[in-house]
Design a protein around this motif. Structure first.
Motif, PDB file in Angstrom:
ATOM      1  N   ILE A 207       0.843  -1.204   0.000  1.00  0.00           N
ATOM      2  CA  ILE A 207       0.000   0.000   0.000  1.00  0.00           C
ATOM      3  C   ILE A 207       0.877   1.253   0.000  1.00  0.00           C
ATOM      4  CG2 ILE A 207      -1.606   1.345   1.413  1.00  0.00           C
ATOM      5  CD1 ILE A 207      -2.936  -1.275   2.224  1.00  0.00           C
ATOM      6  N   GLU A 208       1.975   1.230   0.775  1.00  0.00           N
ATOM      7  CA  GLU A 208       2.872   2.384   0.800  1.00  0.00           C
ATOM      8  C   GLU A 208       3.486   2.616  -0.573  1.00  0.00           C
ATOM      9  OE1 GLU A 208       3.080   4.449   3.276  1.00  0.00           O
ATOM     10  OE2 GLU A 208       1.625   3.214   4.368  1.00  0.00           O
TER      11      GLU A 208
ATOM     12  N   ARG B 236       0.889   4.207  -2.822  1.00  0.00           N
ATOM     13  CA  ARG B 236       0.685   5.641  -2.562  1.00  0.00           C
ATOM     14  C   ARG B 236       1.708   6.489  -3.308  1.00  0.00           C
ATOM     15  NH1 ARG B 236      -0.763   4.057   3.052  1.00  0.00           N
ATOM     16  NH2 ARG B 236      -2.993   4.558   3.307  1.00  0.00           N
TER      17      ARG B 236
ATOM     18  N   PRO C  40      -0.145   9.426  -5.710  1.00  0.00           N
ATOM     19  CA  PRO C  40      -0.180  10.281  -4.519  1.00  0.00           C
ATOM     20  C   PRO C  40      -1.491  11.043  -4.346  1.00  0.00           C
ATOM     21  CG  PRO C  40       1.251  11.219  -6.201  1.00  0.00           C
ATOM     22  CD  PRO C  40       0.881   9.846  -6.673  1.00  0.00           C
ATOM     23  N   GLU C  41      -2.222  11.198  -5.437  1.00  0.00           N
ATOM     24  CA  GLU C  41      -3.478  11.931  -5.341  1.00  0.00           C
ATOM     25  C   GLU C  41      -4.637  11.060  -4.889  1.00  0.00           C
ATOM     26  OE1 GLU C  41      -3.623   9.873  -9.214  1.00  0.00           O
ATOM     27  OE2 GLU C  41      -2.091  10.870  -8.008  1.00  0.00           O
TER      28      GLU C  41
ATOM     29  N   THR D 234      -6.749   8.311  -2.446  1.00  0.00           N
ATOM     30  CA  THR D 234      -6.963   8.000  -1.037  1.00  0.00           C
ATOM     31  C   THR D 234      -7.077   6.482  -0.891  1.00  0.00           C
ATOM     32  OG1 THR D 234      -8.118  10.088  -0.651  1.00  0.00           O
ATOM     33  CG2 THR D 234      -8.454   8.326   0.963  1.00  0.00           C
ATOM     34  N   ILE D 235      -6.199   5.893  -0.104  1.00  0.00           N
ATOM     35  CA  ILE D 235      -6.184   4.434   0.073  1.00  0.00           C
ATOM     36  C   ILE D 235      -6.536   4.131   1.523  1.00  0.00           C
ATOM     37  CG2 ILE D 235      -4.849   2.311  -0.100  1.00  0.00           C
ATOM     38  CD1 ILE D 235      -3.075   3.654  -2.140  1.00  0.00           C
ATOM     39  N   THR D 236      -7.646   3.456   1.721  1.00  0.00           N
ATOM     40  CA  THR D 236      -8.058   3.024   3.058  1.00  0.00           C
ATOM     41  C   THR D 236      -7.801   1.533   3.207  1.00  0.00           C
ATOM     42  OG1 THR D 236     -10.335   2.548   2.374  1.00  0.00           O
ATOM     43  CG2 THR D 236      -9.850   4.800   3.091  1.00  0.00           C
ATOM     44  N   SER D 237      -7.487   1.110   4.418  1.00  0.00           N
ATOM     45  CA  SER D 237      -7.163  -0.307   4.630  1.00  0.00           C
ATOM     46  C   SER D 237      -7.709  -0.790   5.957  1.00  0.00           C
ATOM     47  CB  SER D 237      -5.650  -0.524   4.580  1.00  0.00           C
ATOM     48  OG  SER D 237      -4.999   0.203   5.608  1.00  0.00           O
TER      49      SER D 237
ATOM     50  N   VAL E 286      -4.602   1.231  -9.014  1.00  0.00           N
ATOM     51  CA  VAL E 286      -4.190   2.635  -9.114  1.00  0.00           C
ATOM     52  C   VAL E 286      -4.306   3.132 -10.549  1.00  0.00           C
ATOM     53  CG1 VAL E 286      -2.195   4.184  -8.922  1.00  0.00           C
ATOM     54  CG2 VAL E 286      -2.703   2.558  -7.084  1.00  0.00           C
TER      55      VAL E 286
ATOM     56  N   THR F 299     -10.666   6.796  -4.651  1.00  0.00           N
ATOM     57  CA  THR F 299     -10.429   6.059  -3.401  1.00  0.00           C
ATOM     58  C   THR F 299     -10.219   4.578  -3.694  1.00  0.00           C
ATOM     59  OG1 THR F 299     -11.814   7.608  -2.163  1.00  0.00           O
ATOM     60  CG2 THR F 299     -11.369   5.467  -1.137  1.00  0.00           C
TER      61      THR F 299
END
Length: 478
Positions: A335-336, A339, A343-344, A346-349, A375, A383
């Motif tokens: 996930i990192e 990102r 970069p724009e 939104t990643i929720t986990s 992505v 998102t």
């Protein structure tokens, strides 16, 4: 023994089988014949003993006529017209070991056992003795208590030996015929039984000579030969499939490499012509040309890297051994990296602990490819939702989604949706994901998400806690 073993190994298999069968039968026949011979010998000797004991007892009045008042015996032929005359010998043995024949042609040697019977030290005696003519006789001796003497009755052992000789000849003849027949039968059985092996050998030689992997061996029955034939057919089918996949991979790779190479060649020719002719390319055009070259080189490097992963043998391209890996930490690391690529976004986990057995680098590469795909198709400032629960990993984007008629092809190598031709990528990312996950006993799928977008699902076998032998610091935080 070593020379014999070497010579046996030098013979064809069917000859060795026939020889072994004939040898086994010969040994069995020899043992059976020997047992039969000894059993018959014992039966004949017992029968002869019974005959001697049944006919040996002399009536008292006859005894008085055979021994004079002085205790001496005289030679008397009881029945000169007896057809068995001279075959049977009856003689009187006194306590000193002297003997006189009262019936028969020659005397039989007196043994210590006969003397013991004559002296009353033994009730009777049965033994083998030699007659005056050198023949062997079976002797039975019983006492005459009133006269301190004994009577020995003897019959020639030739009655037994002649029968045994004939029996031995018959057994030898039967054994010889049996061994020859067993050898012929063994050779026939070996040829019949090894015919499928010969067919398999011919087929293997044909495949080795012609590289024709379409040849199949007929499978009949369910014995070991049938299983071997079925295994060979499965092997050739797998080899044929592998070769077809290899050829397809080469063809697909050549097709995919042709486009960036052609574009790079065109751009490089433009730069070369500019240098040779002295006509400078406008700065903006030159900058765009260099950016295009850089993008094409990046795309070419990524394509070559993906091809190397797919071409490796082993578990999904992994070079290292399998280890217990914390899937939640691997997803968190992926996930990192995702990102950085978006970069724009939104990643929720929501990641619950789950441990799997895999090759760490290969597993991380697969998860990164899965997130990269999400992505790439996510809208700007969109998102991504990543969820991990009991080994079930879901990655949901809010992009345009995948048409239902294209879903069966998303994991094929080099396949890209017509709507995604302009996007960067080699078409190998999801193929690597599928190969990696399936090699670890898992499943992967792609489908439409409720409300639009796409949801990717990966299910991997494992456990919510690490095995006891894995240190906590190696397992990672839960």
């Amino acid at each position: 023994m070593n020379r014999v073993a070497q010579r046996l190994r030098g013979l064809p298999l069917r000859s060795r089988l026939a020889l072994l069968v004939a040898t086994a039968v010969a040994v069995a026949v020899a043992v059976a014949a020997s047992v039969c011979w000894f059993v018959v010998q014992s039966a004949l000797v017992n029968s002869l003993d019974d005959a001697l004991k049944g006919t040996a007892r002399l009536p008292p009045d006859v005894v008085t006529r055979l021994i004079d008042p002085d205790g001496n015996c005289r030679r008397v032929v009881l029945n000169p017209d007896d057809p068995g005359l001279f075959k049977q010998v009856i003689q009187i043995v006194d306590r000193d070991g002297n003997s006189c024949v009262i019936y028969g042609k020659q005397s039989v040697e007196v043994t210590p056992a006969d003397v013991e019977v004559a002296n009353g030290k033994a009730s009777d005696a049965t033994h083998v003795a030699t007659a005056g003519n050198g023949s062997k006789y079976r002797v039975y001796t019983y006492p005459l208590t009133d006269y301190r003497a004994a009577v020995s009755v003897a019959r020639p052992l030739s009655e037994v030996d002649d029968t045994l000789g004939k029996l031995g000849l018959i057994l030898a003849l039967v054994a010889g015929i049996g061994v020859v027949g067993a050898g012929a039968a063994g050779l026939w059985v070996a040829r019949t039984g090894l015919r499928p092996v010969d067919e398999l050998t011919d087929t293997v030689e044909h495949v080795a000579r012609t590289e024709d992997l379409t040849v199949r061996i007929p499978v009949e029955g369910d014995d070991e030969i049938a299983r071997l034939s079925a295994s060979f057919n499965s092997m050739t089918a797998s080899l044929a499939s592998s070769r077809d996949l290899q050829q397809q991979l080469i063809a697909d790779a050549g097709h995919e490499l042709r486009t960036p190479l052609t574009s790079m060649r065109t751009n490089i020719e433009l730069l070369t012509r500019s240098e040779e002719t002295g006509r400078a390319i406008p700065p903006d055009d030159r900058k765009a040309l260099m950016a295009s070259l850089k993008a094409q080189m990046t795309e070419l490097a990524a394509l070559i890297g993906d091809l190397q992963v797919l071409s490796r043998t082993g578990l999904a391209g992994g070079d290292g051994p399998l280890k217990v890996v914390s899937l939640h930490d691997t997803v968190r690391t992926a996930i990192e990296r995702a990102r950085l690529r978006g970069p724009e976004l939104t990643i929720t986990s929501d990641l619950a602990p789950w441990y799997v057995r895999a090759e760490p680098a290969a597993l991380e590469r697969a998860i990164v490819n899965l997130l990269d795909n999400a992505v790439k198709f996510s809208p700007p400032e969109g998102t991504l939702e990543v969820h991990l629960m009991r080994g079930r990993l879901t990655v949901r984007d809010h992009g345009p989604g995948i048409p239902a008629d294209e879903l069966p092809y998303v994991f094929d190598r080099f396949w890209r949706s017509p709507t995604a031709r302009a996007l960067p990528g080699s078409g190998l990312g999801l193929s690597i994901v599928a190969r990696t996950v399936e090699s670890y006993g898992g499943t992967v799928g792609l489908g439409a998400a409720e409300g639009g977008g796409t949801v990717a699902t990966v299910q991997l076998p494992g456990a919510p806690t690490p095995p006891p032998e894995v240190p906590e610091e190696a397992a990672g935080p839960a």
